[in-house]
Design an enzyme around this catalytic site. Structure first.
Site, short mmCIF file in Angstrom:
data_model
loop_
_atom_site.label_atom_id
_atom_site.label_comp_id
_atom_site.label_asym_id
_atom_site.label_seq_id
_atom_site.Cartn_x
_atom_site.Cartn_y
_atom_site.Cartn_z
N CYS A 112 2.19 12.83 -31.00
CA CYS A 112 0.92 13.43 -30.57
C CYS A 112 -0.20 12.49 -30.99
O CYS A 112 -0.20 11.33 -30.62
CB CYS A 112 0.76 14.84 -31.13
SG CYS A 112 0.78 14.95 -32.94
N ARG A 119 1.09 18.24 -34.26
CA ARG A 119 1.47 18.99 -33.06
C ARG A 119 2.86 18.59 -32.59
O ARG A 119 3.63 19.42 -32.11
CB ARG A 119 0.43 18.76 -31.95
CG ARG A 119 -0.89 19.45 -32.14
CD ARG A 119 -1.88 19.11 -31.03
NE ARG A 119 -2.31 17.72 -31.10
CZ ARG A 119 -3.05 17.12 -30.15
NH1 ARG A 119 -3.43 17.80 -29.07
NH2 ARG A 119 -3.43 15.85 -30.29
#
Length: 307
Positions: free
Chosen positions: A257, A262
């Site tokens: 990410c 994430r």
């Protein structure tokens, strides 16, 4: 008759696979009901890992300890994950024993809690689970919160070695970009980040001087893996979601990410819930997009400092 028997066998195999995948999911996820029933279980340790580390002081699941991600999970001198020695010390201070079941949870759909789960896996800690839905679901169900910090007698957990096969480095992803490695890259950022329209989500500090994505990476935003209440979608739906993008577990997978948190959420879905061979590239776009001499794909054509 032969066709009917074959159909029954196919259905039986499908049922067996679905059952085994569901069992796999239950090994790594716990429900809010389960947590509330185990609030006073001395063999369970709740650890909050939130993006907003101050949420803990305002109210947390009773008995939980706070692991601020920017101190307990990272090396505070160099950009790296926490050392084995420091991590072991933090776990012992939290009262974690060798037989403790650890439940991680946090805000923002468990972004940093999932990153914590990845680090626990790197250091091969057993019996680690994620509270499905995290703080979002716990609070939505009006379950108890406490402002009182929890302290415990020192635990006896002992960590022996790290499993760095779960971690991708810049040379690993560069090899994929240059078609020297058959792994598949999954960029879990928003479409605007992936296409190069924006350098990072609005309001964040960690930036790259280039926009776009690593060549050959497919874009499957992390949010597609969760339901409205913050829980992971059913295993069958997750499998279909990634299969539609060509991610079926037949090749090694690297997820990334912007800074690695994430992508840890997607790593958890692919590794823990689907059982695929997955590495998390925690250097992610802030490393790759700032690196000299590496190729990028920038569909929007956005240039640093340009209009």
């Amino acid at each position: 008759m032969a066709f009917s028997r074959l159909l029954l066998k196919i259905q039986a195999v499908g049922l067996l696979l679905a059952t085994s995948l569901s069992a796999l999911a239950s090994d790594f996820l716990v429900t809010t009901d389960w947590v509330e029933k185990n609030l006073n279980n001395p063999k369970v340790r709740l650890i909050e890992v939130s993006v907003n580390t101050g949420l803990y002081e305002r109210g947390h699941i009773p008995g939980a300890v706070n692991f601020p991600w920017h101190t307990e999970f990272v090396d505070t001198v160099r950009r790296d994950i926490v050392s084995l020695e420091r991590f072991q010390q933090a776990l012992r201070k939290a009262g974690v024993n060798q037989d403790t079941t650890i439940v991680l949870y946090g805000d923002n759909n468990n972004w940093f809690a999932a990153w914590g789960a990845w680090i626990f896996d790197v250091y091969q800690v057993k019996n680690v689970k994620l509270l499905d839905g995290g703080r979002k679901k716990w609070e939505a169900e009006s379950r108890p919160l406490s402002p009182l910090a929890s302290t415990y007698s020192a635990g006896n957990i002992s960590l022996s070695k790290a499993n760095y096969s779960l971690r991708a480095r810049l040379p690993d992803v560069l090899a994929v970009a240059e078609k020297k490695n058959n792994a598949v890259l999954v960029d879990i950022r928003s479409p605007d980040e992936y296409n190069g329209k924006v350098f990072a989500p609005a309001g964040v500090d960690e930036l790259s001087v280039r926009a776009g994505h690593i060549p050959s990476a497919v874009n499957i935003p992390w949010s597609k893996a969760v339901a409205a209440d913050g829980t992971f979608k059913p295993v069958a739906e997750l499998k279909q979601l990634y299969a539609e993008a060509g991610i079926d577990g037949t090749k090694p997978i690297i997820v990334y990410c912007r800074i690695g948190e994430r992508s840890s959420h997607t790593w958890f879905a692919l590794k823990k819930l689907l059982g695929y061979n997955v590495k998390n590239y925690d250097g992610s776009w802030t490393e790759y997009g700032n690196a000299v001499g590496v190729p990028i794909t920038n569909l929007a054509g956005t240039v640093w400092g340009g209009k």
